[in-house]
Design an enzyme around this catalytic site. Sequence first.
Site, PDB file in Angstrom:
ATOM      1  N   CYS A 103       0.717  -1.461   0.388  1.00 53.00           N
ATOM      2  CA  CYS A 103       0.441   0.025   0.294  1.00 53.00           C
ATOM      3  C   CYS A 103       0.801   1.039  -0.016  1.00 53.00           C
ATOM      4  CB  CYS A 103      -0.971   0.209   0.964  1.00 53.00           C
ATOM      5  SG  CYS A 103      -2.447   0.934   1.311  1.00 53.00           S
ATOM      6  N   ASP A 117      -8.359  -3.766  -7.361  1.00 53.26           N
ATOM      7  CA  ASP A 117      -7.882  -2.819  -6.843  1.00 53.26           C
ATOM      8  C   ASP A 117      -8.235  -2.068  -6.932  1.00 53.26           C
ATOM      9  OD1 ASP A 117      -6.655  -0.484  -5.291  1.00 53.26           O
ATOM     10  OD2 ASP A 117      -4.518  -2.273  -5.113  1.00 53.26           O
ATOM     11  N   HIS A 177      -7.506  -4.677  -2.823  1.00 47.20           N
ATOM     12  CA  HIS A 177      -5.964  -3.984  -2.730  1.00 47.20           C
ATOM     13  C   HIS A 177      -6.209  -4.815  -0.916  1.00 47.20           C
ATOM     14  CE1 HIS A 177      -4.190  -0.808  -1.992  1.00 47.20           C
ATOM     15  NE2 HIS A 177      -4.718  -0.545  -0.200  1.00 47.20           N
TER      16      HIS A 177
END
Length: 275
Positions: free
Chosen positions: A132, A194, A225
């Site tokens: 991330c 994502d 994600h």
Amino acid sequence: MLVTKTFHDVPSALDANGRPVRIFVISPVIPGYPNAKFPGVVVFSEIYQVTGPVERFAGQIASHGYVVACPSVYHEFQGPEAIPYDVEGTDRGNRFKIEKEVSAYDEDAKLSVDLLTSLPNCNGRIASTGMCLGGHLAFRAAFDRRVLSSVCFFATDIHSATLGKGKTDDTLIRVRRGDLTNNGELVLIFGKQDTHVPRAGRDLIRKELEDANVIASFIEVQAQHAFIRDEESKGRWDAALTRSLFTFLLEVFERTVGRDLGEKSSDVAEPEHVC
């Protein structure tokens, strides 16, 4: 291998309040070999700092024979404790993400590499990884020529150039400028579902890397994600896929920092293709 965990509080020149960066270090231990040396890996966390999933991810890397450094990326705003995986914690982490200067993120990376190279159990060969926010930071860590490879999981904000204060980072500008050309190897891993990095964003990142002749692999998988996060992943954790990609990460690290190949030659012949 067994591992041990400690931390170092490293002074930051860019923190106006004089607060240090706490860098957690997870090291492999081989009984009977107190002077063993290992390659180093910087693991950058998501917006929640060094949580349980991040520490377990780092510990798995360390157990394969790497000294791992995990910086607390929000030391300017709070202590090194993890931010909860809840609504308030998510809002706080996202707020800190765009209040911190990009130069301060880069300083954290530099201090982490500096620390690893200073440790008696590290041989000075460094890689980076992260998820991330940490995927973006691992990408930027590759601008440091001491970092020989970076594996970036679902890196956010690269395509939109919205990292840091003012939401105007220069990551892709530096790629176009050639700051990653002839540097270490880069790997980007994204889930096709994502919502943080849509297809157009992934295509842009891939194009910029290819146009700049960066040594890079681009992997897109059927995942959302945060699919490697084994806690509070909102139903997105895919353990089997995580295992496969972790094996890929180990192959990259073993090949790039796990062996000392000496100086790289600029005269490299193309391999012959034999059918």
